[in-house]
Scaffold this motif. Sequence first.
Motif, PDB file in Angstrom:
ATOM      1  N   ASP A  44       0.844  -1.196   0.000  1.00 50.62           N
ATOM      2  CA  ASP A  44       0.000   0.000   0.000  1.00 50.62           C
ATOM      3  C   ASP A  44       0.885   1.253   0.000  1.00 50.62           C
ATOM      4  O   ASP A  44       2.004   1.234   0.528  1.00 50.62           O
ATOM      5  CB  ASP A  44      -0.904   0.025   1.230  1.00 50.62           C
ATOM      6  N   THR A  45       0.381   2.331  -0.567  1.00 45.87           N
ATOM      7  CA  THR A  45       1.074   3.620  -0.555  1.00 45.87           C
ATOM      8  C   THR A  45       0.309   4.588   0.338  1.00 45.87           C
ATOM      9  O   THR A  45      -0.899   4.783   0.162  1.00 45.87           O
ATOM     10  CB  THR A  45       1.187   4.204  -1.972  1.00 45.87           C
ATOM     11  N   LEU A  46       1.015   5.201   1.294  1.00 45.69           N
ATOM     12  CA  LEU A  46       0.414   6.133   2.233  1.00 45.69           C
ATOM     13  C   LEU A  46       0.973   7.532   1.984  1.00 45.69           C
ATOM     14  O   LEU A  46       2.194   7.705   1.892  1.00 45.69           O
ATOM     15  CB  LEU A  46       0.696   5.719   3.682  1.00 45.69           C
TER      16      LEU A  46
ATOM     17  N   VAL B  28      -4.619   6.722   0.873  1.00 43.65           N
ATOM     18  CA  VAL B  28      -4.105   5.358   0.808  1.00 43.65           C
ATOM     19  C   VAL B  28      -4.371   4.789  -0.572  1.00 43.65           C
ATOM     20  O   VAL B  28      -5.516   4.778  -1.033  1.00 43.65           O
ATOM     21  CB  VAL B  28      -4.760   4.464   1.883  1.00 43.65           C
ATOM     22  N   THR B  29      -3.314   4.362  -1.229  1.00 45.89           N
ATOM     23  CA  THR B  29      -3.459   3.610  -2.474  1.00 45.89           C
ATOM     24  C   THR B  29      -3.612   2.141  -2.102  1.00 45.89           C
ATOM     25  O   THR B  29      -2.660   1.480  -1.700  1.00 45.89           O
ATOM     26  CB  THR B  29      -2.250   3.809  -3.392  1.00 45.89           C
ATOM     27  N   TYR B  30      -4.826   1.639  -2.209  1.00 41.78           N
ATOM     28  CA  TYR B  30      -5.159   0.318  -1.697  1.00 41.78           C
ATOM     29  C   TYR B  30      -4.696  -0.751  -2.681  1.00 41.78           C
ATOM     30  O   TYR B  30      -5.290  -0.935  -3.737  1.00 41.78           O
ATOM     31  CB  TYR B  30      -6.665   0.225  -1.466  1.00 41.78           C
ATOM     32  N   ASN B  31      -3.615  -1.435  -2.321  1.00 45.65           N
ATOM     33  CA  ASN B  31      -3.106  -2.551  -3.124  1.00 45.65           C
ATOM     34  C   ASN B  31      -3.110  -3.867  -2.361  1.00 45.65           C
ATOM     35  O   ASN B  31      -3.100  -4.937  -2.960  1.00 45.65           O
ATOM     36  CB  ASN B  31      -1.680  -2.269  -3.600  1.00 45.65           C
TER      37      ASN B  31
END
Length: 331
Positions: free
Chosen positions: A149-151, A265-268
């Motif tokens: 994820d990217t925060l 948040v980029t939800y991966n």
Amino acid sequence: MMASSYNAKEEDGHHSGSSSHGGAGAVKSKKPDNTAFKQQRLPAWQPILTAGTVLPAFFVIGLIFIPIGIGLYVTSNNIKEYESNVFMYYGLSNFYQNHRRYVKSRDDSQLNGDRSSLKNPSKECEPYRTSDGLPIAPCGAIANSLFNDTLELYYIDANGSRTAIPLVKKGIAWWTDKHVKFRNPGGNNNNLTAAFQGTSKPVNWRKPVYELDPLDVDNNGFINEDFIVWMRTAALPTFRKLYRIIQKKASMTPTLPSGKYVLEVTYNYPVRSFEGRKRMILSTISWMGGKNPFLGIAYITVGSVCFFLGVVLLIIHHKYDNRNNSADIPN
């Protein structure tokens, strides 16, 4: 008994006589050497547990551990200073990184840059050892489940505009992991695409290992710090791992001024499959590390139990000791 002693002496004499003649037929004695260790003559000390020695030990442990525990607990709860560096963590719940097969599912030689292990990963990495006929780099279940994820954190000004909070991504891994345990193949060769040629990315990854941070060669490949932090498995199913550092500014302004913030948040990373939860934590640290009340609670518990047992044993000793003394007095 006498016959047994006689036979033993006769046998010893026979052995000695046989040994004196020498030759291949000599019989060696199985008697242990006459040393203090083999004959069990070493000095020994056995403590005699009495009320005079046990009770003071309980009280001393209680009086020492309780103040230490209170100090640790209070220090842990007071980690709220905005002037310090602020550490951003991501947390996962119900994720068992301590599972035996999961912990073993890696190849440390491969992660240390060994070329032979890169092309022929350890069998411990199964079923994430090869993909499409190519060896996986990095192999294993730990690497395959990398958190991705990217925060991003933004500060909302009074006029409603957003200001991105700088997040430092280097310096989050242990120094020994970064400089000793994890090395890229090819030594000083900065062409990681060529170094990892002939390998495949992990099954669940969206990009190969040499594209984790293509803009910084010192944070790419196996020495990427996000990857290194993830590879150090947690002991409990609910854990947190350091994601970024928000460094203190040179001016006297707080690191994170009071106000409104937005977290994007980029939800991966899916968690519903194992009924888990994700969270983000902002925290400072003290001399004892991050906020962790467990150590203080443990000291307080052990000290309190010892002190309580000391009181109970003192009462029992006082009661029954007086009874025994009165029973010894003649009428």
